[in-house]
Design a protein around this motif. Structure first.
Motif, PDB file in Angstrom:
ATOM      1  N   VAL A  18       0.854  -1.194   0.000  1.00 51.39           N
ATOM      2  CA  VAL A  18       0.000   0.000   0.000  1.00 51.39           C
ATOM      3  C   VAL A  18       0.880   1.232   0.000  1.00 51.39           C
ATOM      4  O   VAL A  18       1.790   1.374   0.829  1.00 51.39           O
ATOM      5  CB  VAL A  18      -0.922   0.015   1.239  1.00 51.39           C
ATOM      6  CG1 VAL A  18      -1.794   1.250   1.247  1.00 51.39           C
ATOM      7  CG2 VAL A  18      -1.774  -1.238   1.279  1.00 51.39           C
ATOM      8  N   GLU A  19       0.629   2.142  -0.967  1.00 50.32           N
ATOM      9  CA  GLU A  19       1.383   3.384  -1.055  1.00 50.32           C
ATOM     10  C   GLU A  19       0.838   4.354  -0.004  1.00 50.32           C
ATOM     11  O   GLU A  19      -0.314   4.749  -0.028  1.00 50.32           O
ATOM     12  CB  GLU A  19       1.226   3.974  -2.460  1.00 50.32           C
ATOM     13  CG  GLU A  19       2.174   5.106  -2.743  1.00 50.32           C
ATOM     14  CD  GLU A  19       2.104   5.535  -4.195  1.00 50.32           C
ATOM     15  OE1 GLU A  19       3.068   6.164  -4.652  1.00 50.32           O
ATOM     16  OE2 GLU A  19       1.105   5.245  -4.864  1.00 50.32           O
ATOM     17  N   VAL A  20       1.686   4.740   0.948  1.00 52.36           N
ATOM     18  CA  VAL A  20       1.275   5.585   2.069  1.00 52.36           C
ATOM     19  C   VAL A  20       1.475   7.063   1.755  1.00 52.36           C
ATOM     20  O   VAL A  20       0.600   7.888   2.024  1.00 52.36           O
ATOM     21  CB  VAL A  20       2.074   5.209   3.347  1.00 52.36           C
ATOM     22  CG1 VAL A  20       1.680   6.084   4.503  1.00 52.36           C
ATOM     23  CG2 VAL A  20       1.857   3.752   3.688  1.00 52.36           C
ATOM     24  N   ALA A  21       2.607   7.422   1.201  1.00 46.98           N
ATOM     25  CA  ALA A  21       2.920   8.821   0.901  1.00 46.98           C
ATOM     26  C   ALA A  21       3.366   8.928  -0.556  1.00 46.98           C
ATOM     27  O   ALA A  21       4.558   8.881  -0.854  1.00 46.98           O
ATOM     28  CB  ALA A  21       3.998   9.338   1.832  1.00 46.98           C
ATOM     29  N   PRO A  22       2.417   9.125  -1.475  1.00 46.44           N
ATOM     30  CA  PRO A  22       2.793   9.155  -2.885  1.00 46.44           C
ATOM     31  C   PRO A  22       3.543  10.424  -3.274  1.00 46.44           C
ATOM     32  O   PRO A  22       4.284  10.424  -4.251  1.00 46.44           O
ATOM     33  CB  PRO A  22       1.450   9.083  -3.626  1.00 46.44           C
ATOM     34  CG  PRO A  22       0.447   9.570  -2.638  1.00 46.44           C
ATOM     35  CD  PRO A  22       0.977   9.216  -1.283  1.00 46.44           C
ATOM     36  N   GLY A  23       3.401  11.499  -2.535  1.00 36.95           N
ATOM     37  CA  GLY A  23       4.033  12.778  -2.892  1.00 36.95           C
ATOM     38  C   GLY A  23       5.516  12.837  -2.571  1.00 36.95           C
ATOM     39  O   GLY A  23       6.238  13.688  -3.083  1.00 36.95           O
ATOM     40  N   SER A  24       5.994  11.959  -1.718  1.00 37.77           N
ATOM     41  CA  SER A  24       7.410  12.042  -1.328  1.00 37.77           C
ATOM     42  C   SER A  24       8.295  11.373  -2.389  1.00 37.77           C
ATOM     43  O   SER A  24       7.838  10.603  -3.218  1.00 37.77           O
ATOM     44  CB  SER A  24       7.612  11.360   0.031  1.00 37.77           C
ATOM     45  OG  SER A  24       7.338   9.985  -0.071  1.00 37.77           O
ATOM     46  N   ARG A  25       9.577  11.686  -2.351  1.00 38.27           N
ATOM     47  CA  ARG A  25      10.553  11.100  -3.272  1.00 38.27           C
ATOM     48  C   ARG A  25      11.570  10.332  -2.463  1.00 38.27           C
ATOM     49  O   ARG A  25      12.262  10.921  -1.650  1.00 38.27           O
ATOM     50  CB  ARG A  25      11.276  12.182  -4.085  1.00 38.27           C
ATOM     51  CG  ARG A  25      10.396  12.818  -5.098  1.00 38.27           C
ATOM     52  CD  ARG A  25      10.194  11.888  -6.296  1.00 38.27           C
ATOM     53  NE  ARG A  25       9.127  12.406  -7.134  1.00 38.27           N
ATOM     54  CZ  ARG A  25       8.209  11.654  -7.694  1.00 38.27           C
ATOM     55  NH1 ARG A  25       8.220  10.359  -7.527  1.00 38.27           N
ATOM     56  NH2 ARG A  25       7.287  12.180  -8.432  1.00 38.27           N
TER      57      ARG A  25
END
Length: 167
Positions: A18-25
């Motif tokens: 599950v992708e928790v924080a899609p905005g981070s790199r």
């Protein structure tokens, strides 16, 4: 780790990626049982709604009486008002006048006075009896934790001021 490798890792363990924080790199993902996660989230939301609803329902409740009410029925209504006050709600007690009954408001006043006198330990009168259309209504508020209503506190402070001036 690469996405393909993370998916294989999750599949071996019988979990979901599950992708928790899609905005981070790089994007942050987590291994979890997604069905269980959604179930717990909806349960938390339901509990929050239930708690919110119980807070809002304690605002103002109403108990209606009629001028021709019997003694036992009146005692039952008084117990109902006492229960609502115990829950922390303010209670509007109203007497409904039908037809020509409105020509005898003293009957309704006597009824409301009787209710207020029987609840003097549990409630303070927030609004004195007044007409609202064909209803004669008063509002009772639960007695604070100090055990006295604001009216009783005012009377008490006036008594102490009189005693101080006499001394």
């Amino acid at each position: 780790m690469p996405t393909r490798q993370a998916l294989n890792f999750a599949q071996e363990r019988g979990l979901d990626l599950v992708e928790v924080a899609p905005g981070s790199r790089p994007p942050v993902c987590r291994l979890m049982d997604y069905g269980k996660f959604r179930y717990e989230a909806t349960r938390r939301e339901r509990e929050a709604r239930r708690a919110q609803r119980s807070k809002t329902t304690n605002e103002l409740r109403e108990v209606r009486l009629e001028g021709r009410i019997g003694d036992h029925d009146l005692e039952t209504k008084i117990r109902q008002v006492k229960r609502l006050l115990g829950e922390g709600s303010k209670v509007r007690v109203s007497v409904r006048f039908r037809g020509r009954e409105i020509t005898h408001p003293e009957i309704g006043m006597a009824l409301l006075r009787r209710v207020a006198e029987s609840l003097v330990e549990d409630a303070g009168m927030e609004k004195a009896p007044s007409f609202e259309g064909r209803f004669l209504a008063m509002i009772l508020a639960p007695v604070s934790t100090g055990g006295k209503t604001s009216k009783q506190k005012d009377e008490q402070s006036q008594k102490t001021e009189k005693e101080k001036t006499r001394a």
